[in-house]
Design an enzyme around this catalytic site. Structure first.
Site, PDB file in Angstrom:
ATOM      1  N   LYS A  10       0.822  -1.216   0.000  1.00  0.00           N
ATOM      2  CA  LYS A  10       0.000   0.000   0.000  1.00  0.00           C
ATOM      3  C   LYS A  10       0.860   1.271   0.000  1.00  0.00           C
ATOM      4  O   LYS A  10       2.080   1.205   0.224  1.00  0.00           O
ATOM      5  CB  LYS A  10      -0.933  -0.052   1.219  1.00  0.00           C
ATOM      6  N   TYR A  50     -12.412  -2.338  -3.781  1.00  0.00           N
ATOM      7  CA  TYR A  50     -12.938  -2.570  -2.423  1.00  0.00           C
ATOM      8  C   TYR A  50     -14.467  -2.534  -2.376  1.00  0.00           C
ATOM      9  O   TYR A  50     -15.051  -2.291  -1.313  1.00  0.00           O
ATOM     10  CB  TYR A  50     -12.343  -1.541  -1.460  1.00  0.00           C
ATOM     11  N   PHE A  58     -15.714   2.502   7.276  1.00  0.00           N
ATOM     12  CA  PHE A  58     -14.352   2.921   6.935  1.00  0.00           C
ATOM     13  C   PHE A  58     -14.125   3.029   5.424  1.00  0.00           C
ATOM     14  O   PHE A  58     -13.016   3.322   4.986  1.00  0.00           O
ATOM     15  CB  PHE A  58     -13.326   1.950   7.551  1.00  0.00           C
ATOM     16  N   ARG A  86      -1.073 -14.111   4.338  1.00  0.00           N
ATOM     17  CA  ARG A  86      -1.761 -13.467   5.462  1.00  0.00           C
ATOM     18  C   ARG A  86      -0.955 -13.582   6.753  1.00  0.00           C
ATOM     19  O   ARG A  86      -0.954 -12.673   7.589  1.00  0.00           O
ATOM     20  CB  ARG A  86      -3.178 -14.035   5.611  1.00  0.00           C
ATOM     21  N   THR A  92      -4.851  -7.497  10.572  1.00  0.00           N
ATOM     22  CA  THR A  92      -5.289  -6.281   9.876  1.00  0.00           C
ATOM     23  C   THR A  92      -4.966  -5.024  10.679  1.00  0.00           C
ATOM     24  O   THR A  92      -4.518  -4.020  10.124  1.00  0.00           O
ATOM     25  CB  THR A  92      -6.823  -6.346   9.625  1.00  0.00           C
ATOM     26  N   ARG A 103       2.864  -5.895   8.935  1.00  0.00           N
ATOM     27  CA  ARG A 103       2.062  -4.829   9.548  1.00  0.00           C
ATOM     28  C   ARG A 103       2.632  -4.393  10.893  1.00  0.00           C
ATOM     29  O   ARG A 103       2.591  -3.213  11.232  1.00  0.00           O
ATOM     30  CB  ARG A 103       0.604  -5.270   9.651  1.00  0.00           C
ATOM     31  N   ASN A 113      -2.299   0.315   6.691  1.00  0.00           N
ATOM     32  CA  ASN A 113      -1.780  -0.942   7.243  1.00  0.00           C
ATOM     33  C   ASN A 113      -0.845  -1.706   6.309  1.00  0.00           C
ATOM     34  O   ASN A 113      -0.714  -2.925   6.401  1.00  0.00           O
ATOM     35  CB  ASN A 113      -2.926  -1.819   7.769  1.00  0.00           C
ATOM     36  N   HIS A 116      -2.060  -5.563   1.617  1.00  0.00           N
ATOM     37  CA  HIS A 116      -3.335  -6.267   1.447  1.00  0.00           C
ATOM     38  C   HIS A 116      -3.044  -7.652   0.909  1.00  0.00           C
ATOM     39  O   HIS A 116      -2.122  -7.834   0.124  1.00  0.00           O
ATOM     40  CB  HIS A 116      -4.242  -5.531   0.439  1.00  0.00           C
ATOM     41  N   GLU A 127      -9.691 -10.750  -7.393  1.00  0.00           N
ATOM     42  CA  GLU A 127      -8.728  -9.658  -7.210  1.00  0.00           C
ATOM     43  C   GLU A 127      -7.584  -9.739  -8.217  1.00  0.00           C
ATOM     44  O   GLU A 127      -7.108  -8.714  -8.707  1.00  0.00           O
ATOM     45  CB  GLU A 127      -8.190  -9.678  -5.775  1.00  0.00           C
TER      46      GLU A 127
END
Ligand code: CMP
Length: 141
Positions: A10, A50, A58, A86, A92, A103, A113, A116, A127
């Site tokens: 990100k 998203y 959010f 993950r 998250t 993270r 964060n 993704h 995705e």
């Protein structure tokens, strides 16, 4: 099973100049980068990616953040790739992320964060198709 997952570094992590550091974590875990590109999302793209979160409180902050700078998007391939990615990212909310996770090490907040990753084989397929043509994915076995 060998899986593919969609990973995004990100804007906050790209700004920290840790693309290579994060790729090394993927590679050390046995995941291969089989497609990658840098992009800077516009509003329509961020909202589209998203879309499942459209009704969440959010959503607007998430879209603004994802438009705030360039991102690095990649397809990771390997045994159990979705779960492994993950695990490498951590929770998250970085306040809950284990030491040594992306993270924990690079994220500021649940909004900013750092990374993704797809959360299931179904979302991974959707995705990946959002960002890549199948011709631009290069599995090497
Ligand atoms: P990501 O895995 O990219 O998916 C949706 C993002 O929304 C998530 O990471 C967080 O950065 C952001 N977000 C902000 N607040 C929340 C929340 N309460 N629960 C889940 N995701 C959130």
């Amino acid at each position: 099973a060998v899986e593919r997952t969609l990973s995004i570094i990100k804007p906050d992590a790209v700004a920290q100049n840790v693309i290579g550091e994060i790729y090394s974590r993927f590679e050390r875990a046995g995941l291969q980068v089989v497609a990658a590109r840098m992009t800077h999302l516009g509003r329509e793209q961020a909202e589209g990616f998203y879309a499942v979160h459209r009704e969440r409180p959010f959503f607007n902050a998430l879209v603004e953040f994802m438009m705030s700078g360039p991102i690095m998007v990649q397809v990771l391939e390997g045994e159990d790739a979705i779960r492994k990615n993950r695990e490498i990212m951590g929770a998250t909310n970085p306040a809950e992320a284990e030491a040594g996770t992306i993270r924990h090490d690079y994220a500021e907040s649940i909004d900013a964060n750092a990374a993704h990753g797809s959360d299931s084989p179904e979302t991974a397929a959707t995705e990946i198709a959002f960002f890549f043509d199948s011709n631009d994915i290069h599995s090497r076995g």
